[in-house]
Design a protein around this motif. Sequence first.
Motif, PDB file in Angstrom:
ATOM      1  N   ALA A  59      38.077  47.346  38.939  1.00 21.97           N
ATOM      2  CA  ALA A  59      37.080  46.537  38.796  1.00 21.97           C
ATOM      3  C   ALA A  59      36.899  46.477  40.333  1.00 21.97           C
ATOM      4  CB  ALA A  59      37.508  45.052  38.177  1.00 21.97           C
ATOM      5  N   CYS A  60      35.564  47.017  40.856  1.00 18.48           N
ATOM      6  CA  CYS A  60      35.602  46.863  42.349  1.00 18.48           C
ATOM      7  C   CYS A  60      34.554  45.764  42.684  1.00 18.48           C
ATOM      8  CB  CYS A  60      35.032  48.296  42.575  1.00 18.48           C
ATOM      9  SG  CYS A  60      36.193  49.805  42.078  1.00 18.48           S
ATOM     10  N   PHE A  61      34.835  45.335  43.975  1.00 18.08           N
ATOM     11  CA  PHE A  61      34.107  44.489  44.498  1.00 18.08           C
ATOM     12  C   PHE A  61      33.674  44.506  46.093  1.00 18.08           C
ATOM     13  CE2 PHE A  61      36.608  42.705  40.937  1.00 18.08           C
ATOM     14  CZ  PHE A  61      35.570  42.055  40.257  1.00 18.08           C
ATOM     15  N   ASP A  62      32.782  43.988  46.730  1.00 22.27           N
ATOM     16  CA  ASP A  62      32.635  44.221  47.984  1.00 22.27           C
ATOM     17  C   ASP A  62      33.292  43.200  48.823  1.00 22.27           C
ATOM     18  OD1 ASP A  62      30.876  41.783  47.599  1.00 22.27           O
ATOM     19  OD2 ASP A  62      29.152  42.653  47.841  1.00 22.27           O
ATOM     20  N   ALA A  63      34.078  42.106  48.379  1.00 18.72           N
ATOM     21  CA  ALA A  63      34.679  40.998  49.307  1.00 18.72           C
ATOM     22  C   ALA A  63      36.025  40.905  48.621  1.00 18.72           C
ATOM     23  CB  ALA A  63      33.828  40.049  49.382  1.00 18.72           C
ATOM     24  N   ALA A  64      36.891  40.369  49.409  1.00 15.45           N
ATOM     25  CA  ALA A  64      38.444  40.028  49.162  1.00 15.45           C
ATOM     26  C   ALA A  64      38.184  38.876  48.130  1.00 15.45           C
ATOM     27  CB  ALA A  64      39.285  39.745  50.309  1.00 15.45           C
ATOM     28  N   ARG A  65      37.392  37.853  48.446  1.00 11.76           N
ATOM     29  CA  ARG A  65      37.158  36.804  47.720  1.00 11.76           C
ATOM     30  C   ARG A  65      36.754  36.937  46.246  1.00 11.76           C
ATOM     31  NH1 ARG A  65      32.164  34.746  47.198  1.00 11.76           N
ATOM     32  NH2 ARG A  65      30.621  36.024  48.755  1.00 11.76           N
ATOM     33  N   LYS A  66      35.975  37.718  46.127  1.00 14.50           N
ATOM     34  CA  LYS A  66      35.455  38.310  44.749  1.00 14.50           C
ATOM     35  C   LYS A  66      36.705  39.172  43.913  1.00 14.50           C
ATOM     36  CE  LYS A  66      30.644  38.938  46.220  1.00 14.50           C
ATOM     37  NZ  LYS A  66      29.442  39.691  46.365  1.00 14.50           N
ATOM     38  N   SER A  67      37.617  39.888  44.889  1.00 14.21           N
ATOM     39  CA  SER A  67      38.485  40.473  44.188  1.00 14.21           C
ATOM     40  C   SER A  67      39.695  39.676  43.670  1.00 14.21           C
ATOM     41  CB  SER A  67      39.303  41.667  45.262  1.00 14.21           C
ATOM     42  OG  SER A  67      40.349  42.299  44.719  1.00 14.21           O
ATOM     43  N   TYR A  68      39.643  38.572  44.388  1.00 13.49           N
ATOM     44  CA  TYR A  68      40.886  37.439  43.972  1.00 13.49           C
ATOM     45  C   TYR A  68      40.393  36.704  42.874  1.00 13.49           C
ATOM     46  CZ  TYR A  68      42.612  32.789  43.931  1.00 13.49           C
ATOM     47  OH  TYR A  68      43.191  31.590  43.668  1.00 13.49           O
ATOM     48  N   GLU A  69      38.993  36.354  43.064  1.00 19.47           N
ATOM     49  CA  GLU A  69      38.513  35.565  41.711  1.00 19.47           C
ATOM     50  C   GLU A  69      38.692  36.346  40.293  1.00 19.47           C
ATOM     51  OE1 GLU A  69      34.781  34.749  43.265  1.00 19.47           O
ATOM     52  OE2 GLU A  69      35.215  33.227  44.747  1.00 19.47           O
ATOM     53  N   ALA A  70      38.494  37.830  40.541  1.00 15.89           N
ATOM     54  CA  ALA A  70      38.731  38.527  39.286  1.00 15.89           C
ATOM     55  C   ALA A  70      39.999  38.196  38.788  1.00 15.89           C
ATOM     56  CB  ALA A  70      38.250  39.834  39.617  1.00 15.89           C
ATOM     57  N   MET A  71      40.796  38.388  39.581  1.00 20.87           N
ATOM     58  CA  MET A  71      42.372  38.115  38.970  1.00 20.87           C
ATOM     59  C   MET A  71      42.485  36.723  38.347  1.00 20.87           C
ATOM     60  SD  MET A  71      45.855  38.962  40.699  1.00 20.87           S
ATOM     61  CE  MET A  71      46.173  37.452  41.427  1.00 20.87           C
ATOM     62  N   ALA A  72      42.152  36.026  39.296  1.00 15.67           N
ATOM     63  CA  ALA A  72      42.417  34.499  39.067  1.00 15.67           C
ATOM     64  C   ALA A  72      41.479  33.943  37.837  1.00 15.67           C
ATOM     65  CB  ALA A  72      41.705  33.613  40.309  1.00 15.67           C
ATOM     66  N   THR A  73      40.512  34.652  37.351  1.00 18.27           N
ATOM     67  CA  THR A  73      39.867  34.348  36.156  1.00 18.27           C
ATOM     68  C   THR A  73      40.147  35.341  34.991  1.00 18.27           C
ATOM     69  OG1 THR A  73      38.000  35.663  36.938  1.00 18.27           O
ATOM     70  CG2 THR A  73      37.864  33.032  37.326  1.00 18.27           C
ATOM     71  N   GLY A  74      41.281  35.933  35.134  1.00 21.04           N
ATOM     72  CA  GLY A  74      41.673  37.115  33.966  1.00 21.04           C
ATOM     73  C   GLY A  74      41.172  38.185  33.843  1.00 21.04           C
ATOM     74  N   GLN A  75      40.248  38.531  34.824  1.00 24.03           N
ATOM     75  CA  GLN A  75      39.599  39.763  34.677  1.00 24.03           C
ATOM     76  C   GLN A  75      40.138  41.019  35.283  1.00 24.03           C
ATOM     77  OE1 GLN A  75      35.146  39.528  36.088  1.00 24.03           O
ATOM     78  NE2 GLN A  75      35.863  37.381  36.400  1.00 24.03           N
ATOM     79  N   ALA A  76      41.511  40.678  36.010  1.00 26.93           N
ATOM     80  CA  ALA A  76      42.217  41.692  36.537  1.00 26.93           C
ATOM     81  C   ALA A  76      43.841  41.495  36.441  1.00 26.93           C
ATOM     82  CB  ALA A  76      41.937  42.068  37.841  1.00 26.93           C
ATOM     83  N   ASP A  77      44.804  42.353  36.193  1.00 26.78           N
ATOM     84  CA  ASP A  77      46.258  42.046  36.421  1.00 26.78           C
ATOM     85  C   ASP A  77      46.743  42.042  37.693  1.00 26.78           C
ATOM     86  OD1 ASP A  77      46.153  42.059  33.414  1.00 26.78           O
ATOM     87  OD2 ASP A  77      45.745  44.312  33.503  1.00 26.78           O
ATOM     88  N   ILE A  78      46.264  42.864  38.411  1.00 29.13           N
ATOM     89  CA  ILE A  78      46.679  42.967  39.904  1.00 29.13           C
ATOM     90  C   ILE A  78      45.516  43.015  40.975  1.00 29.13           C
ATOM     91  CG2 ILE A  78      49.016  44.293  39.479  1.00 29.13           C
ATOM     92  CD1 ILE A  78      47.580  46.623  40.216  1.00 29.13           C
TER      93      ILE A  78
END
Length: 240
Positions: A59-78
């Motif tokens: 799951a690719c994003f253009d910012a670290a905060r979006k990458s973090y949010e993806a994991m925090a909301t259960g959309q990513a495992d790492i």
Amino acid sequence: MGTVNTAVIHDLAPEGTLRASINLGNPVLAQGTPAAPSGITVDIAREIGARLGVPVEFACFDAARKSYEAMATGQADICFLAVEPAREAEVAFTPPYVVIEGVYAVPQGAPYTTAAEVDRDGVRIGVKHGSAYDLFLSRTLRHASVVRGAEGVEVFRAEELEVAAGIRQPLAAYVAAHPDLRLIEDRFMQIRQALGTTKGRRPETVRFLRELIEELKANGFVADALRRSGQAGELVAPPG
């Protein structure tokens, strides 16, 4: 490392696929497109999947905060993030695999020659919203202020700020293409980039990830992956 415990596999990839959140906004760590990402973080994620014996989904994003949010909301495992106190409450981090630097760019006529001189009253610093250097500067500046935008140099230009902050490699490339600017050579921070997962993982799962990162630094995997993606192998973080 030997055979991975079945409990770790189920804990880290409960649906049978390892979902990795990738920040394409940091060109040192990831390149390519959302459909075909590449770079050190992509290589590490694939290596983890290989050790677990599961496929990897990005799951690719253009910012670290979006990458973090993806994991925090259960959309990513790492995910792959800079170690910062604001994140450590929610993220179980490995040791860093890469250390990069945060630096400043200023107009040619600016009076600042060192990073420390930037922290003075009236100085506004453009930062990428939610980046490691946004978090760091917001926490440590005593006199200067941060102005957030999609990119540090973009908000610096748009609002005619005094300073732009960014990661050394892309900011140096930007300055090289814009002769009205110069780079302040000394860094204002070291950015320790690490692999992270949610705090709720089993202790043996976090231990597996930490030991794997140390192994990949020691055996040359990280340095080789950096060089393949056009980055300096010397960016590898020290042991431990």
